[in-house]
Design an enzyme around this catalytic site. Structure first.
Site, PDB file in Angstrom:
ATOM      1  N   ASN A   9       0.871  -1.174   0.000  1.00  0.00           N
ATOM      2  CA  ASN A   9       0.000   0.000   0.000  1.00  0.00           C
ATOM      3  C   ASN A   9       0.908   1.224   0.000  1.00  0.00           C
ATOM      4  OD1 ASN A   9      -1.786   2.049   0.527  1.00  0.00           O
ATOM      5  ND2 ASN A   9      -2.318   1.358   2.601  1.00  0.00           N
ATOM      6  N   TRP A  10       1.012   1.866  -1.154  1.00  0.00           N
ATOM      7  CA  TRP A  10       1.954   2.991  -1.280  1.00  0.00           C
ATOM      8  C   TRP A  10       1.390   4.268  -0.672  1.00  0.00           C
ATOM      9  CZ3 TRP A  10       5.547   3.370  -6.165  1.00  0.00           C
ATOM     10  CH2 TRP A  10       6.413   2.267  -6.170  1.00  0.00           C
ATOM     11  N   LYS A  11       0.114   4.253  -0.282  1.00  0.00           N
ATOM     12  CA  LYS A  11      -0.520   5.446   0.311  1.00  0.00           C
ATOM     13  C   LYS A  11      -0.254   6.660  -0.600  1.00  0.00           C
ATOM     14  CE  LYS A  11      -0.190   3.204   4.748  1.00  0.00           C
ATOM     15  NZ  LYS A  11      -0.043   3.300   6.200  1.00  0.00           N
ATOM     16  N   HIS A  92      -9.566   1.330   4.758  1.00  0.00           N
ATOM     17  CA  HIS A  92      -8.315   1.501   5.512  1.00  0.00           C
ATOM     18  C   HIS A  92      -8.572   2.442   6.698  1.00  0.00           C
ATOM     19  CE1 HIS A  92      -4.231   2.571   6.584  1.00  0.00           C
ATOM     20  NE2 HIS A  92      -3.842   1.503   5.898  1.00  0.00           N
ATOM     21  N   GLU A  94      -6.895   4.726   7.915  1.00  0.00           N
ATOM     22  CA  GLU A  94      -6.587   6.139   7.664  1.00  0.00           C
ATOM     23  C   GLU A  94      -7.771   6.838   7.009  1.00  0.00           C
ATOM     24  OE1 GLU A  94      -2.831   5.570   5.641  1.00  0.00           O
ATOM     25  OE2 GLU A  94      -1.933   4.981   7.565  1.00  0.00           O
ATOM     26  N   GLU A 164      -5.534  -4.870  10.536  1.00  0.00           N
ATOM     27  CA  GLU A 164      -4.460  -3.921  10.827  1.00  0.00           C
ATOM     28  C   GLU A 164      -4.787  -3.159  12.113  1.00  0.00           C
ATOM     29  OE1 GLU A 164      -2.363  -2.616   6.926  1.00  0.00           O
ATOM     30  OE2 GLU A 164      -4.237  -1.522   7.063  1.00  0.00           O
ATOM     31  N   GLY A 170       2.497   2.091  10.832  1.00  0.00           N
ATOM     32  CA  GLY A 170       3.505   3.136  10.687  1.00  0.00           C
ATOM     33  C   GLY A 170       4.223   3.482  11.980  1.00  0.00           C
ATOM     34  N   SER A 205       3.262  -2.217  10.333  1.00  0.00           N
ATOM     35  CA  SER A 205       4.716  -2.300  10.574  1.00  0.00           C
ATOM     36  C   SER A 205       5.320  -3.654  10.232  1.00  0.00           C
ATOM     37  CB  SER A 205       5.040  -1.911  12.023  1.00  0.00           C
ATOM     38  OG  SER A 205       4.634  -0.580  12.282  1.00  0.00           O
ATOM     39  N   GLY A 226       2.793  -1.171   4.287  1.00  0.00           N
ATOM     40  CA  GLY A 226       2.875   0.237   3.909  1.00  0.00           C
ATOM     41  C   GLY A 226       4.314   0.627   3.643  1.00  0.00           C
ATOM     42  N   GLY A 227       4.956   1.205   4.660  1.00  0.00           N
ATOM     43  CA  GLY A 227       6.304   1.769   4.517  1.00  0.00           C
ATOM     44  C   GLY A 227       7.299   0.845   3.835  1.00  0.00           C
TER      45      GLY A 227
HETATM   46  P1  PGA Z   1       2.769   0.190   7.605  1.00  0.00           P
HETATM   47  O1  PGA Z   1       1.319   0.445   6.961  1.00  0.00           O
HETATM   48  O2  PGA Z   1       3.286  -1.098   7.055  1.00  0.00           O
HETATM   49  O3  PGA Z   1       3.587   1.387   7.179  1.00  0.00           O
HETATM   50  O4  PGA Z   1       2.581   0.137   9.086  1.00  0.00           O
HETATM   51  C1  PGA Z   1       0.433  -0.621   6.770  1.00  0.00           C
HETATM   52  C2  PGA Z   1      -0.885  -0.104   6.217  1.00  0.00           C
HETATM   53  O5  PGA Z   1      -1.341   0.962   6.637  1.00  0.00           O
HETATM   54  O6  PGA Z   1      -1.502  -0.755   5.360  1.00  0.00           O
END
Ligand code: PGA
Length: 243
Positions: A9-11, A92, A94, A164, A170, A205, A226-227
């Protein structure tokens, strides 16, 4: 048989300069045909990434629930498909947290996505306050049941769940292996018979160091990352761990 699935997930990260990174990820993915690897870049990169990486699954990070109309700034499921996506992340945290997306809205979007032939990654997860209050399992299984689209009549489009914990996203913190196993088991039970075939991913994470132990758990079918999905260097060990 559920396949191992690793989704990046590149956000809100990436421009056309990042396509080299995507090509490098696709070439790692080709070495592991037993693992389903997907990248969900921002809308602006979907077509370019689908063209640059024809062997890799490309997804969106959201879609609107309506097919078309006066919804300034929004993108429909059909448009995602037209752009080259074959899956979409929905619900998600977020978006649930910052944009007030309820499970009812997520369900509406999921129905639209399945109708357009997109696979759906449905995200659920609890806040730290909910976990510390001992209500994490209830909260998450309710989110699943309330966001779940009716799968009947949607051909081969697949449903994937991503668990998640919000406090793990993150932050460099991951849930304990016991807590992950318990939650994934609870989600699978909540899905009933249909749950046997649904891939349940863990997210929050995930990195090359912790991915192996997390994905070795019974009901963990992969990871939403994500990251660590932004570069081939960091993403490759996660794909390898899945294989
Ligand atoms: P993260 O993000 O791996 O940076 O914690 C995961 C996500 O939000 O899908």
């Amino acid at each position: 048989m559920r396949r191992k699935t690793i989704v990046g997930n590149w956000k809100m990260n990436g421009t056309h300069e990042s396509l080299d990174e995507a090509r490098a990820i696709a070439s790692v993915a080709r070495e592991y045909p037993g693992v389903d690897v997907a990248i969900c870049p921002p809308f602006t990169l979907i077509t370019a990434m689908a063209t640059a990486c024809p062997s890799m699954t490309i997804g969106g990070q959201d879609c609107h629930g309506a097919a078309s109309g006066a919804f300034t700034g929004s993108v429909s499921a059909e448009m995602l498909r037209d752009a080259g996506a074959s899956l979409v992340i929905l619900g998600h945290s977020e978006r649930r947290e910052a944009l007030g997306e309820t499970s009812a809205i997520v369900q509406y979007k999921a129905m639209a996505a399945l109708s357009a032939g997109l696979d759906v990654i449905l995200c659920v997860g609890e806040s730290l306050a909910v976990r510390e209050g001992g209500r994490a399992t209830d909260h998450v299984t309710q989110q699943v049941l309330q966001s779940l689209p009716d799968m009947a009549g949607h051909g081969h489009a697949r449903l994937i769940i991503a668990y998640e914990p919000i406090w793990a996203i993150g932050t460099g913190r991951t849930a304990g292996l016991g807590d992950i196993a318990e939650m994934h088991g609870a989600i699978r039970r909540a899905l009933g018979d249909a749950g046997r075939d649904v891939a349940i991913l863990y997210g929050g994470s995930v990195n090359g160091d912790n991915a192996g132990a997390i994905m070795a758990l019974d009901d963990v079918d992969g990871a939403l990352v994500g990251g660590a999905s932004l570069t081939a260097d960091k993403f490759a060990p996660i794909i390898t761990a899945a294989a």
